[in-house]
Design an enzyme around this catalytic site. Structure first.
Site, PDB file in Angstrom:
ATOM      1  CB  CYS A 118     -30.349 -49.238 126.650  1.00  0.00           C
ATOM      2  SG  CYS A 118     -28.848 -48.280 126.751  1.00  0.00           S
ATOM      3  CG  HIS A 260     -29.703 -53.208 128.714  1.00  0.00           C
ATOM      4  ND1 HIS A 260     -28.951 -53.354 127.571  1.00  0.00           N
ATOM      5  CD2 HIS A 260     -29.394 -51.966 129.208  1.00  0.00           C
ATOM      6  CE1 HIS A 260     -28.236 -52.260 127.374  1.00  0.00           C
ATOM      7  NE2 HIS A 260     -28.478 -51.414 128.351  1.00  0.00           N
ATOM      8  CG  ASN A 290     -24.967 -50.584 127.854  1.00  0.00           C
ATOM      9  OD1 ASN A 290     -25.660 -50.941 126.899  1.00  0.00           O
ATOM     10  ND2 ASN A 290     -25.404 -49.739 128.774  1.00  0.00           N
TER      11      ASN A 290
HETATM   12  O1  UT7 Z   1     -27.968 -48.567 129.509  1.00  0.00           O
HETATM   13  C1  UT7 Z   1     -27.905 -47.650 130.571  1.00  0.00           C
HETATM   14  C2  UT7 Z   1     -26.492 -47.191 130.736  1.00  0.00           C
HETATM   15  N1  UT7 Z   1     -26.026 -46.898 132.035  1.00  0.00           N
HETATM   16  C3  UT7 Z   1     -25.778 -47.792 133.017  1.00  0.00           C
HETATM   17  O2  UT7 Z   1     -26.076 -48.947 132.959  1.00  0.00           O
HETATM   18  C4  UT7 Z   1     -25.054 -47.274 134.228  1.00  0.00           C
HETATM   19  C5  UT7 Z   1     -25.606 -47.743 135.530  1.00  0.00           C
HETATM   20  N2  UT7 Z   1     -24.673 -47.422 136.593  1.00  0.00           N
HETATM   21  C6  UT7 Z   1     -23.577 -48.160 136.836  1.00  0.00           C
HETATM   22  O3  UT7 Z   1     -23.361 -49.155 136.180  1.00  0.00           O
HETATM   23  C7  UT7 Z   1     -22.675 -47.766 137.956  1.00  0.00           C
HETATM   24  O4  UT7 Z   1     -23.248 -46.704 138.697  1.00  0.00           O
HETATM   25  C8  UT7 Z   1     -21.238 -47.338 137.456  1.00  0.00           C
HETATM   26  C9  UT7 Z   1     -20.498 -48.560 136.926  1.00  0.00           C
HETATM   27  C10 UT7 Z   1     -21.355 -46.286 136.374  1.00  0.00           C
HETATM   28  C11 UT7 Z   1     -20.425 -46.755 138.619  1.00  0.00           C
HETATM   29  O5  UT7 Z   1     -20.345 -47.704 139.658  1.00  0.00           O
HETATM   30  P1  UT7 Z   1     -20.613 -47.227 141.159  1.00  0.00           P
HETATM   31  O6  UT7 Z   1     -20.383 -48.397 142.010  1.00  0.00           O
HETATM   32  O7  UT7 Z   1     -21.975 -46.593 141.186  1.00  0.00           O
HETATM   33  O8  UT7 Z   1     -19.460 -46.199 141.376  1.00  0.00           O
HETATM   34  P2  UT7 Z   1     -19.566 -44.646 141.785  1.00  0.00           P
HETATM   35  O9  UT7 Z   1     -20.191 -43.861 140.704  1.00  0.00           O
HETATM   36  O10 UT7 Z   1     -20.148 -44.576 143.166  1.00  0.00           O
HETATM   37  O11 UT7 Z   1     -18.054 -44.260 141.884  1.00  0.00           O
HETATM   38  C12 UT7 Z   1     -17.199 -44.835 142.896  1.00  0.00           C
HETATM   39  C13 UT7 Z   1     -15.820 -44.270 142.681  1.00  0.00           C
HETATM   40  C14 UT7 Z   1     -15.779 -42.754 142.494  1.00  0.00           C
HETATM   41  O12 UT7 Z   1     -14.632 -42.272 143.159  1.00  0.00           O
HETATM   42  P3  UT7 Z   1     -14.743 -41.584 144.610  1.00  0.00           P
HETATM   43  O13 UT7 Z   1     -15.678 -40.425 144.436  1.00  0.00           O
HETATM   44  O14 UT7 Z   1     -15.300 -42.643 145.513  1.00  0.00           O
HETATM   45  O15 UT7 Z   1     -13.341 -41.198 144.920  1.00  0.00           O
HETATM   46  C15 UT7 Z   1     -15.597 -42.594 141.021  1.00  0.00           C
HETATM   47  O16 UT7 Z   1     -14.939 -41.400 140.688  1.00  0.00           O
HETATM   48  O17 UT7 Z   1     -15.254 -44.839 141.475  1.00  0.00           O
HETATM   49  C16 UT7 Z   1     -14.736 -43.771 140.674  1.00  0.00           C
HETATM   50  N3  UT7 Z   1     -14.831 -44.187 139.291  1.00  0.00           N
HETATM   51  C17 UT7 Z   1     -13.866 -44.880 138.676  1.00  0.00           C
HETATM   52  N4  UT7 Z   1     -12.674 -45.318 139.092  1.00  0.00           N
HETATM   53  C18 UT7 Z   1     -11.926 -45.997 138.213  1.00  0.00           C
HETATM   54  C19 UT7 Z   1     -15.865 -43.994 138.429  1.00  0.00           C
HETATM   55  N5  UT7 Z   1     -15.569 -44.555 137.229  1.00  0.00           N
HETATM   56  C20 UT7 Z   1     -14.332 -45.099 137.365  1.00  0.00           C
HETATM   57  C21 UT7 Z   1     -13.494 -45.819 136.493  1.00  0.00           C
HETATM   58  N6  UT7 Z   1     -12.301 -46.249 136.968  1.00  0.00           N
HETATM   59  N7  UT7 Z   1     -13.848 -46.104 135.234  1.00  0.00           N
END
Ligand code: UT7
Length: 333
Positions: A118, A260, A290
């Site tokens: 990215c 970004h 993204n």
């Molecule tokens: O260019 C670089 C590319 N990458 C990025 O920019 C990613 C950077 N990271 C992020 O943007 C965030 O970490 C995410 C959006 C990927 C995730 O957000 P988060 O607030 O860090 O959520 P998390 O990973 O802590 O997950 C919280 C919960 C989990 O469930 P449990 O374990 O609490 O029961 C996940 O399984 O949300 C769940 N979850 C979802 N639920 C519904 C993860 N993805 C999803 C989804 N829909 N799409």
């Protein structure tokens, strides 16, 4: 040695026609519009079609034609093509050479692909600036183009909701004497200690896509979202602060900040750390998700086209991605 100045002479962008909404995604994976909007700010994304030639060189062709027209030059004025792309059209020839053909460039200009995920377009900006500053080239076409839909695991809710396809392009040009537009400074870094937190391990020489990869369903990207999130906020804010400090500026001197476009929460947290007023931050992640290295040049083109960004204004770019790479650039548009 006399150093020339580099300006962004023209911008362009292209996003595929097909819109995929969060509601549509929630029909195939266990997610919801509410979760995606709350955690990422994304409402919809574009998905390229091979039939419509919306693979990287095809999207870049559309974006580049606009950038070249806006720069007021002809295709054969281009001295070099730099093409940032995470997953190219094919392994070789490179996408930059495919783009040369598609644009009808007959001057045999150099054509190089760059992969810094990215952050690739910001890396390319720094490379192009050096080649123009030292007088080697006068007009460089720099594209950031991505077809993330081809490496997105559409059954993994942790990643598939985040990415979209698109292209952004600029023509970088040697600035004239008295021109207020110029690239001022940039920083590029990579923290390989965190390289496994955003990875597509199969498909290269180390692990070609053969039956074993398909059997394991290992041909997709995987990500530790929280590691990437924290690193993104930390590196983008600190790189921007360093650029401002070493150019004797504060955030008050910046007219526009284009981070970004990965996640609205990353954008907002970085903006807060920089004490950047919200109205100075260019955001379009809600519409395109993204688009990796296409996100900054495409957002730049939108803001230039709708009249927000004007000639002579100070603009700050910041990006992060797999590697974990990161970079920032400060310029007078
Ligand atoms: O260019 C670089 C590319 N990458 C990025 O920019 C990613 C950077 N990271 C992020 O943007 C965030 O970490 C995410 C959006 C990927 C995730 O957000 P988060 O607030 O860090 O959520 P998390 O990973 O802590 O997950 C919280 C919960 C989990 O469930 P449990 O374990 O609490 O029961 C996940 O399984 O949300 C769940 N979850 C979802 N639920 C519904 C993860 N993805 C999803 C989804 N829909 N799409």
């Amino acid at each position: 040695m006399e150093l020339f100045k580099t300006k962004i002479a023209g911008t362009g962008k292209y996003h595929p026609e097909r819109i995929m909404t969060n509601a549509e995604l929630s029909e195939t994976v266990d997610t919801s519009d509410e979760w995606i909007v709350q955690r990422t700010g994304i409402k919809e994304r574009r998905v390229g079609s091979i039939e419509k030639e919306e693979f990287p060189s095809g999207m870049a062709e559309r974006a580049a034609k606009i950038a070249i027209k806006n720069a007021g030059i002809e295709v054969n004025d281009i001295d070099l093509i730099l093409f940032s792309c995470t997953l190219p059209d094919m392994m070789f020839p490179n996408s930059a050479s495919c783009l040369q053909e598609r644009l009808g460039i007959t001057n045999k200009c150099g054509a190089l692909d760059i992969n810094a995920a990215c952050t690739g377009w910001v890396y390319g900006l720094t490379m192009a600036n050096s080649l123009i500053q030292t007088g080697i080239y006068k007009n460089i076409l720099l594209c950031g183009t991505e077809m993330a839909s081809q490496f997105n695991n559409w059954s993994d809710r942790n990643t598939c909701v985040l990415f979209g396809d698109g292209s952004g392009a600029v023509v970088l040009q040697r600035a004239q004497d008295g021109d207020s537009s110029q690239i001022l400074d940039s920083i590029l870094t990579s923290d390989s200690t965190k390289k496994d937190s955003l990875i597509l391990p199969a498909g290269g020489s180390k692990r070609p896509v053969r039956q074993d990869v398909l059997d394991e369903d290992a041909q997709w990207m995987s990500m530790d979202g929280q590691v990437v999130f924290k690193n993104a906020v930390k590196t983008m804010s600190s790189h921007c602060a360093t650029l401002l400090e070493r150019n004797n500026m504060t955030i008050d001197d910046v007219d526009w900040f284009i981070p970004h476009q990965a996640n609205l929460r990353i954008i907002e947290t970085t903006g807060k750390l920089l004490k950047c007023p919200e109205e100075k931050v260019i955001i379009n992640v809600e519409l395109y998700a993204n688009t990796s290295s296409a996100s900054i040049p495409a957002a730049l083109h939108e803001a230039v086209t709708d009249g927000r960004i004007k000639r002579g204004q100070t603009v700050l770019f910041a990006a992060f991605g797999a590697g974990l790479t990161s970079g920032a650039t400060l310029l007078k548009f």
